[in-house]
Design an enzyme around this catalytic site. Structure first.
Site, PDB file in Angstrom:
ATOM      1  N   THR A   1       0.818  -1.213   0.000  1.00  0.00           N
ATOM      2  CA  THR A   1       0.000   0.000   0.000  1.00  0.00           C
ATOM      3  C   THR A   1       0.852   1.263   0.000  1.00  0.00           C
ATOM      4  OG1 THR A   1      -1.811  -1.131   1.149  1.00  0.00           O
ATOM      5  CG2 THR A   1      -1.787   1.266   1.288  1.00  0.00           C
TER       6      THR A   1
ATOM      7  N   THR B   1       1.565  -4.250   4.406  1.00  0.00           N
ATOM      8  CA  THR B   1       1.372  -4.556   5.821  1.00  0.00           C
ATOM      9  C   THR B   1       0.786  -5.943   6.099  1.00  0.00           C
ATOM     10  OG1 THR B   1      -0.788  -3.453   5.801  1.00  0.00           O
ATOM     11  CG2 THR B   1       1.124  -2.130   6.448  1.00  0.00           C
ATOM     12  N   ASP B   2       0.109  -6.550   5.122  1.00  0.00           N
ATOM     13  CA  ASP B   2      -0.562  -7.825   5.391  1.00  0.00           C
ATOM     14  C   ASP B   2       0.409  -8.921   5.821  1.00  0.00           C
ATOM     15  OD1 ASP B   2      -3.009  -6.745   4.848  1.00  0.00           O
ATOM     16  OD2 ASP B   2      -3.274  -7.711   2.904  1.00  0.00           O
TER      17      ASP B   2
ATOM     18  N   SER C   1       1.455  -7.247  -0.644  1.00  0.00           N
ATOM     19  CA  SER C   1       2.081  -8.182   0.294  1.00  0.00           C
ATOM     20  C   SER C   1       1.457  -9.580   0.319  1.00  0.00           C
ATOM     21  CB  SER C   1       2.141  -7.596   1.704  1.00  0.00           C
ATOM     22  OG  SER C   1       0.866  -7.344   2.229  1.00  0.00           O
TER      23      SER C   1
END
Length: 322
Positions: A13, A88-89, A55
């Site tokens: 992101t 971030t995942d 991610s």
């Protein structure tokens, strides 16, 4: 004299934008590559775009590629710290993979964003500036791999994503952050007690992760044998308990020489062999199930995979998870 920082972009992101229809999508040209002037006020940069991937597209093999890129670049350049931008995942998994497979004194810092580059309140550039500041700090040396977001410093071992959308998503349940990043200070209030390192050059062994739930049947666990998995991690109930119906499958896994590691699906506390009833942790421990102390399921899976793939000699799995 300014420090030199290796800055590696992997996508996520932090490198995306919101389209006209409201979807967040990757940019063909990573917008972070335009921020060098801001960052060069803090440190001299070696900037590399390793990947430009969401991610969920990051795999352990990509993590290994990233680790090898860091090591190879450091052989050719004198660097004081490393910063990696990441979605971030799966950021916490890449951070933990690097924690186990690098043994550097210099800081490796991962950061990301919860809002894309053209959203109101975009946090990517802010987090990146803080990450470069931390990677340039002598105080961050010998602290292991770090995650820096939203003014906080977290250990790769403990940090996890706790909210789907909040900018304060990354937390370290039970342990808290290692420190804070203010406008003027990099402030550490605690430090990791130990670090581990495993030499890994390939990831041929594979490990399955199963979340235990009420009324679970054994068929999924049997599939790990049928699909030739080399290890299994279970996210057990409470302190480390499972429904009785899956006990025969667990026993069969162990009989096939497939290590079974147990963590709790709770994010506070640790799994222990306490309960002696059928399916209780004490019974599982007596069967040969290995308890992982203080790790999430996804991190225990990575640790078991890395351990099974280590180059030097076969690991003692039980000792590896103490």
């Amino acid at each position: 004299m300014k420090k030199k920082v290796l800055l590696i972009h992997t996508g996520g992101t932090i490198s995306m934008h919101m389209s006209e229809d409201g979807g967040v999508i990757p940019d063909t040209n990573n917008p972070l590559m335009q921020e060098s002037k801001k960052l060069e006020m803090i440190a001299d940069l070696i900037e590399i775009e390793a990947f430009n991937l969401p991610s969920p597209h990051i795999t352990p093999k990509k993590m290994l590629e990233l680790r090898n890129l860091i090591i190879d670049t450091l052989k050719k350049n004198t660097v004081d710290g490393v910063v990696i931008t990441h979605g971030t995942d799966t950021l916490e998994e890449t951070a933990y993979f690097l924690e186990l497979t690098t043994n550097l004194e210099m800081p490796i810092v991962l950061t990301g964003a919860m809002r894309s580059s053209n959203e109101l309140g975009a946090d990517g550039v802010y987090n990146l500036v803080e990450a470069v500041r931390v990677a340039s700090s002598d105080q961050a040396r010998n602290k292991g791999v770090l995650v820096v977001m939203n003014d906080e410093l977290h250990s790769a071992v403990n940090v996890t994503k706790t909210s789907t959308s909040s900018v304060s998503t990354f937390q370290s349940p039970q342990y808290g952050p290692l420190g804070l990043v203010t406008k003027t200070l990099i402030h550490f209030q605690q430090a990791p007690m130990k670090r581990e390192y495993v030499e890994v050059n390939s990831l041929d062994k594979k490990v399955a992760l199963f979340k235990i739930y009420a009324g679970m049947d054994a068929d999924l666990l049997h599939s790990a044998i049928d699909c030739q998995y080399d290890g299994v991690v279970l996210e057990g109930l409470g302190q480390g308990n499972v429904p009785p119906a899956i006990l025969p499958a667990i026993e069969k896994l162990i009989q096939h020489g497939i290590p079974v590691v147990l963590v709790s699906r709770c994010f506070n506390g640790i799994a222990q062999g306490v309960y002696g009833y059928e399916g209780g942790g004490k019974m599982l421990e007596d069967m040969g199930v290995i308890f992982a102390t203080g790790l999430s399921g996804q991190k225990a899976r990575l640790k078991l995979m890395i351990g099974l793939n280590q180059e030097v000699k076969p690991i003692n799995v039980k000792k590896f998870f103490i």
